[in-house]
Scaffold this motif. Structure first.
Motif, PDB file in Angstrom:
ATOM      1  N   ARG A 136     -30.366  30.031   7.367  1.00  0.00           N
ATOM      2  CA  ARG A 136     -29.351  29.208   8.027  1.00  0.00           C
ATOM      3  C   ARG A 136     -29.771  28.863   9.459  1.00  0.00           C
ATOM      4  NH1 ARG A 136     -23.718  29.355   6.064  1.00  0.00           N
ATOM      5  NH2 ARG A 136     -23.598  30.464   4.070  1.00  0.00           N
TER       6      ARG A 136
ATOM      7  N   CYS B 132     -27.921  35.624   8.575  1.00  0.00           N
ATOM      8  CA  CYS B 132     -28.677  34.753   7.656  1.00  0.00           C
ATOM      9  C   CYS B 132     -29.820  34.050   8.365  1.00  0.00           C
ATOM     10  CB  CYS B 132     -27.740  33.715   7.032  1.00  0.00           C
ATOM     11  SG  CYS B 132     -26.379  34.448   6.103  1.00  0.00           S
TER      12      CYS B 132
ATOM     13  N   HIS C   8     -23.381  39.975   7.611  1.00  0.00           N
ATOM     14  CA  HIS C   8     -24.478  39.346   6.859  1.00  0.00           C
ATOM     15  C   HIS C   8     -25.119  38.274   7.742  1.00  0.00           C
ATOM     16  CE1 HIS C   8     -26.949  37.679   3.893  1.00  0.00           C
ATOM     17  NE2 HIS C   8     -26.068  37.166   3.058  1.00  0.00           N
TER      18      HIS C   8
ATOM     19  N   SER D 254     -22.544  35.219   7.676  1.00  0.00           N
ATOM     20  CA  SER D 254     -21.809  34.737   6.505  1.00  0.00           C
ATOM     21  C   SER D 254     -21.100  35.934   5.871  1.00  0.00           C
ATOM     22  CB  SER D 254     -22.753  34.086   5.497  1.00  0.00           C
ATOM     23  OG  SER D 254     -22.044  33.641   4.356  1.00  0.00           O
TER      24      SER D 254
ATOM     25  N   GLU E  20     -27.871  34.098   0.893  1.00  0.00           N
ATOM     26  CA  GLU E  20     -27.203  33.718   2.134  1.00  0.00           C
ATOM     27  C   GLU E  20     -25.901  32.969   1.878  1.00  0.00           C
ATOM     28  OE1 GLU E  20     -29.685  31.988   5.112  1.00  0.00           O
ATOM     29  OE2 GLU E  20     -31.320  33.409   4.781  1.00  0.00           O
TER      30      GLU E  20
END
Length: 796
Positions: free
Chosen positions: A761, A758, A756, A783, A240
């Protein structure tokens, strides 16, 4: 008597002596012996037993003496079937039969395993009831079955209506696998292993109350669990991009913390989708240059500034990580089944055996609120069937919603049976209350004890809520922890209950308001799936959540929407997958594909080897029943699921995926189009998003959330190269496009890159509520982008 070799002959019987049951402490009935039955000598005795009104399930109520003698003479002549006469203190008292299931009608309904032994038992009618008599006899018959070392598992198939035998079976450790239609009855096909009997209530070593000392928390196991979780943290936080490992050499990496004062080093290789395969044995930690033991809690504190956990929630996140650590130690300590053992295991044995929660999340077994005793009783890894508590909720202060083919009265009869329903109504009437004024609500016993009886004390005191106690059926917690499977009647529905424990970014409640539309949403999705030829061709289906109930009478109802206090008293029922099974099919959670046993062996590898297929063909079949239908739902119908491992049930045939069943529809399905027509009661699931975000429901949730882990298991275990795996994924999508040229290009699942998204997160940002379930897309944290491993050749 014949002298033909039987499939089950304890040594004492072969030596010509009656077999004598080992003594049980606290049982003073005299010796219990078992010997071969003589059809001529014993026919009159048997006739009196099998024609007794108490023996109606034996099926010989109208038989005359000669019919009984002839029936047991036929058994005596059958080398695969034996009849035994049992005596207590020298007096004939019971009949037992043992048989080879492979030579019986059962062979048509399940894959018979080496070491399976069929068993029947009938206790003769007695003039007076002796407490503990039937249990002692039943235990003796089980001891007799397992006296033969070749016997690994006892098989029974009682009539589903025989509740007394069902109770004895449960006490002896039997678990119902499925209902089967035999020539003379609908039977509850049930199995009992040596270990299950040994620790059952009737076994020689009945399971004792959980040890308050928490024996799983010992230094060696805990150190191993710390290493596993530190390894996972390094891999997933790097995936991540919270961490940026620095290359030390070929496949050697370092992560520096606190200005380099703390350093983690490890060996790892990169797979597509920036998947870090970290070798656990190589992970090391130094502080000021000195080696230190691995500690996942220290890692979280050391990385806190990088991870971005709010100071007010750092303690909560650490508690979830601690709970995950304890759960992992418990699983490794109690795990008895190897990856190979699970090949022949039942659905619920597999469910309880899983050692990994969600593969991406570090803190995936939080369960804040559960104590050690509750964990040992109610966690899925404990695998302990329990009974739920039933509460009556005032009809005017509750709601019931159902699928269009379900009525409220029939629903309760189906789920608790006519006798169970009458039992609950009788308890209300004894309190002077009219059952017609109430609805019935299943409640997790922990929830009743710790929340409902306290938080809803005023409602209980006014008898808006009435505690009714338990019914007969036992339920086993699933991986989702608040969902239960009926192990005594597996044809009955799953029950999903509200549970006020904090786990993986949510308080695991159920909203009475939110669930009003759940059955209608499930009807819509089920109709869509049934009506689609592509989905039918894949064997894809869904388990409908066909009934919901919620209590709406408390003062908490008037709090602002979304309060956790509005989610503490509700339940839903979901269809069982068992009635739809063919004789050669078995069930397993898709999460089992990522399972490694206590010795690190992969269940996926065991499945591939057990199937006799090469790994590439096994993966093709898997993708056809998993990726193809999920992608088709999105591309043809704008329909997105949450298709992670725990939400899908694999139907296996010869250890290879034959079809998939999707569950957890009501809370997690979404229609991603603003234009697609929906019935008014289903409008809640509409969540319009742009094409790039819509594609993430496959790219993130399937490619990144599931397949990158499956690919790594196959590659690490030497079964299939990771790049070959992703080529097969591309082939699956190519085949779909070739079959649906009119839909090709609607969404580009094979774009060169995708956002992306995550998961950790999300939890790190707010471990109390990761996302807003009413607007999940806006909660996502991105991200950058990831290179798509199935991008078209021209774009690679």
């Amino acid at each position: 008597m014949t002298t033909t070799t039987r499939p089950h002959r304890p040594d004492a019987v072969d030596a010509g002596s009656p077999w004598t049951a080992p003594p049980r402490p606290g049982t003073d009935l005299g010796p219990i012996t078992i010997e071969p039955l003589d059809p001529d000598r014993d026919a009159a005795l048997l006739h009196g037993w099998v024609t007794s009104p108490r023996s109606r399930f034996w099926g010989m109520q109208e038989a005359d003496l000669e019919t009984v003698r002839a029936a047991y003479a036929a058994i005596d002549a059958d080398p695969s079937h034996s009849a035994w006469l049992g005596s207590v203190a020298g007096a004939p008292a019971f009949l037992a039969e043992t048989y080879d299931p492979a030579r019986s009608e059962l062979a048509q309904h399940y894959p018979v395993r080496d070491g399976d032994l069929g068993m029947h038992v009938l206790v003769g009618p007695a003039e007076r009831r002796v407490p503990g008599f039937t249990s002692a006899v039943f235990a003796a018959v089980m001891d007799f079955c397992f006296a033969d070392p070749a016997v690994r598992r006892v098989v029974v198939e009682p009539d589903v209506g025989n509740r007394l035998v069902a109770a004895k079976n449960a006490a002896a450790g039997f678990v119902v696998d499925r209902l089967v239609r035999l020539s003379d009855k609908t039977a509850a096909l049930s199995f009992c292993t040596r270990e299950a009997f040994r620790t059952s209530a009737l076994g020689p070593e009945p399971a004792e109350r959980p040890d308050d000392s928490a024996p799983h928390l010992e230094p060696g196991v805990a150190a191993r669990a710390h290493r596993h979780l530190v390894t996972k943290a390094l891999a997933e936080f790097s995936h991540e991009r919270l961490l940026a490992p620095r290359r030390l050499g070929e496949d050697r990496w370092a992560v520096d913390v606190d200005g380099g004062r703390v350093r983690y080093t490890f060996a790892a290789v990169h797979h597509p989708l920036e998947h870090w395969v970290v070798e656990a044995a190589t992970v090391g930690r130094t502080v000021d240059g000195e080696p230190r033991e691995l500690d996942v809690l220290e890692l979280v504190v050391e990385l806190a500034p990088v991870l971005g956990i709010p100071d007010t929630l750092l303690g909560t996140y650490l508690e979830e990580v601690s709970s995950t650590l304890a759960s992992l130690a418990y699983k490794w300590t109690s795990a008895a089944a190897s990856a190979d053992d699970l090949l022949g295991a039942g659905f619920q044995q597999i469910e309880a055996a899983m050692t990994e929660g969600h593969p991406a999340f570090l803190a995936n077994n939080g369960r804040i609120g559960f104590g050690r005793r509750a964990h040992d009783t109610w966690s899925p890894e404990a695998g302990r069937p329990q009974r739920l508590v039933w509460v009556a909720a005032r009809r005017t202060l509750s709601h019931f919603a159902a699928a269009r083919d379900v009525t409220e009265e029939q629903h309760y009869r189906d789920e608790v049976g006519a006798e169970g329903l009458q039992l609950l109504h009788d308890r209300l009437e004894r309190l002077g209350l009219d059952p017609a004024d109430y609805r019935l609500l299943p409640v997790h016993p922990w929830q009743w004890d710790t929340r409902v009886a306290i938080t809803f004390a005023a409602d209980v005191a006014r008898r808006y809520l009435v505690h009714l106690g338990e019914t007969e059926d036992r339920y086993q917690a699933q991986q989702s922890i608040r969902t239960f499977f009926d192990v005594d009647r597996p044809d009955r529905s799953y029950v999903k209950t509200a549970l006020a424990v904090q786990n993986m970014g949510f308080l695991r409640g159920l909203s009475a308001r939110y669930m009003r539309a759940t059955p209608a949403i499930n009807d819509y999705v089920a109709d869509l799936v049934r009506g689609d030829a592509t989905l039918r061709g894949c064997g894809f289906s869904v388990l409908r959540e066909h009934a919901t109930i919620g209590y709406t009478g408390s003062v908490y109802t008037r709090l602002p929407a979304g309060s956790p206090y509005q989610k503490m008293l509700a339940a839903l029922w979901r269809e069982s997958p068992v009635p739809g099974l063919a004789p050669d099919e078995r069930l397993a959670t898709m999460a089992s594909l990522l399972h490694r046993d206590a010795d690190g062996r992969s269940h996926l590898a065991a499945l591939v080897r057990g199937s006799g297929l090469d790994a590439a063909e096994w993966v093709r079949r898997y993708l056809r029943v998993y990726l193809r239908p999920v992608a088709h739902c999105l591309l043809a119908h704008d329909l997105a699921f949450m298709p992670h491992g725990e939400n899908l049930i694999m139907v296996l045939r010869d250890h290879a995926p034959a079809r998939m069943i999707m569950k957890d529809i009501g809370e997690e399905v979404a229609v991603l189009s603003a234009d697609r027509p929906l019935p008014p009661q289903v409008e809640r699931v509409r969540a319009p998003v742009g094409e790039d975000v819509a594609a993430l429901s496959v790219q993130t949730d399937v490619f990144d959330g599931v397949l990158r882990f499956v690919a790594a298991v196959l590659d690490v275990d030497g079964l299939l190269d990771v790049h070959r795996f992703w080529a097969l994924v591309a082939d699956c999508l190519d085949e779909w496009e070739a079959d649906h040229p009119e839909l090709a290009g609607r969404l580009d699942l094979r774009a060169p890159r995708f956002a992306h998204s995550c998961l950790n997160r999300l939890q790190l940002r707010n471990t109390l509520q990761m996302v807003d379930l009413t607007d999940q897309a806006s909660s996502l944290i991105m991200s950058g982008t990831l290179a798509n491993p199935v991008a078209r050749a021209a774009a690679r």
